[in-house]
Design an enzyme around this catalytic site. Structure first.
Site, short mmCIF file in Angstrom:
data_model
loop_
_atom_site.label_atom_id
_atom_site.label_comp_id
_atom_site.label_asym_id
_atom_site.label_seq_id
_atom_site.Cartn_x
_atom_site.Cartn_y
_atom_site.Cartn_z
CB SER A 93 -0.96 -0.05 1.19
OG SER A 93 -1.99 0.88 1.05
CG HIS A 98 -5.56 -2.86 1.08
ND1 HIS A 98 -5.03 -2.44 -0.12
CD2 HIS A 98 -4.93 -2.13 2.04
CE1 HIS A 98 -4.13 -1.48 0.10
NE2 HIS A 98 -4.05 -1.28 1.41
CG ASP A 116 -7.49 -3.21 -2.13
OD1 ASP A 116 -8.10 -2.34 -1.48
OD2 ASP A 116 -6.26 -3.36 -2.08
#
Length: 281
Positions: free
Chosen positions: A151, A259, A228
């Site tokens: 991320s 995620h 996600d």
């Protein structure tokens, strides 16, 4: 450089998981980082090393406790180093007001805007200071280092890897923020840390760095969960990662995955295999 202090040491998968802390000259506060060292010949053996960068709200602990990476680090005999995601407790007004800016959200940039510029220098911390500090406590082969992350940390890994190809021979990512100059998370962070001048933002956007990259050939692996929620909110934009003549970008959309660290732990072995191939090809 001030000595590194050991916080903890745990036996795990034919190796040792350590946590250390040290006063950082780069960010001006105490920083914490993890180091996993697989069993090896003492004193005379240097090992390939992967640096892992975590995402928004994370500390050093999330990756250590949730990803299960230690099994694969021992299988390949790789050291793994993972820092915290930002400076902590540096007494900047508002540093703890938002989950996606300030504490836990350093975004792996060198801030130039006040009051963040003194401490929020995570780019230089990862590139310049952390490898030197980690080498004091682990037998790192500095000719065989790679970087990956998740991320916000995926963004950091892509940016740092592309800007420092002489240092990091391998780059990969999970759910990276691939085009931060065009998504809400990125715009907030880049405006806050770098100011309103968007010309300064380009050095921290992987999609833009790819377009002008002229270093050694690279193969980047990026895994993205198809379910996600942040992908659906247009925060990640993996479609912005375009292969070039120098860089092959392999984006793998993983059906039914989200995620979280459930997703990371499912595919993390592939990222160790990727690193092994990059340093041995």
């Amino acid at each position: 450089m001030t000595d590194v202090v050991q916080v903890s040491k745990v036996r795990c998968f034919d190796g040792w998981q350590y946590v250390f802390k040290h006063p950082s000259e780069t960010v001006g506060c105490e920083m914490t980082f993890g180091v996993y060292i697989p069993d090896h010949k003492q004193n005379d053996e240097k090992l390939p090393t992967l640096f892992y960068l975590s995402g928004l709200t994370c500390t050093h602990a999330n990756f250590i406790e949730k990803s299960g990476f230690q099994r694969f680090a021992s299988k390949h005999r790789f050291i793994v180093v993972n820092p915290d995601t930002s400076p902590r407790n540096v007494n900047i007004p508002g540093e703890d007001d938002s989950w996606d800016f300030g504490s836990g959200a350093g975004f792996y940039v060198n801030a130039t805007a006040e009051p963040w510029s003194k401490h929020y220098r995570m780019y230089s911390y990862v590139v310049e200071e952390l490898p030197q500090v980690a080498a004091k406590v682990a037998p790192i082969d500095n000719h065989k280092m790679g970087i990956f992350g998740h991320s916000m940390g995926g963004h950091g890994a892509l940016v740092i890897g592309l800007r420092n190809p002489q240092l990091f021979k391998s780059i990969s990512a999970f759910s990276p923020i691939s085009n931060p100059t065009s998504c809400a998370w990125g715009i907030k962070a880049l405006t806050g840390y770098l100011g309103e001048d968007k010309s300064k933002w380009a050095d921290y956007d992987a999609s833009l760095l790819l377009a002008k990259y002229d270093g050694p050939e690279r193969h980047i692996l990026a895994d993205q969960g198809a379910e996600d929620d942040f992908l659906k909110q247009d925060q990640l934009r993996p479609e912005a990662l375009k292969s070039t003549s120098k860089v092959q970008v392999e984006v793998r959309m993983q059906p039914e995955h989200g995620h979280s660290y459930y997703f990371i732990s499912t595919f993390i072995e592939d990222h160790f295999t990727h690193f092994a191939k990059q340093i041995n090809h």
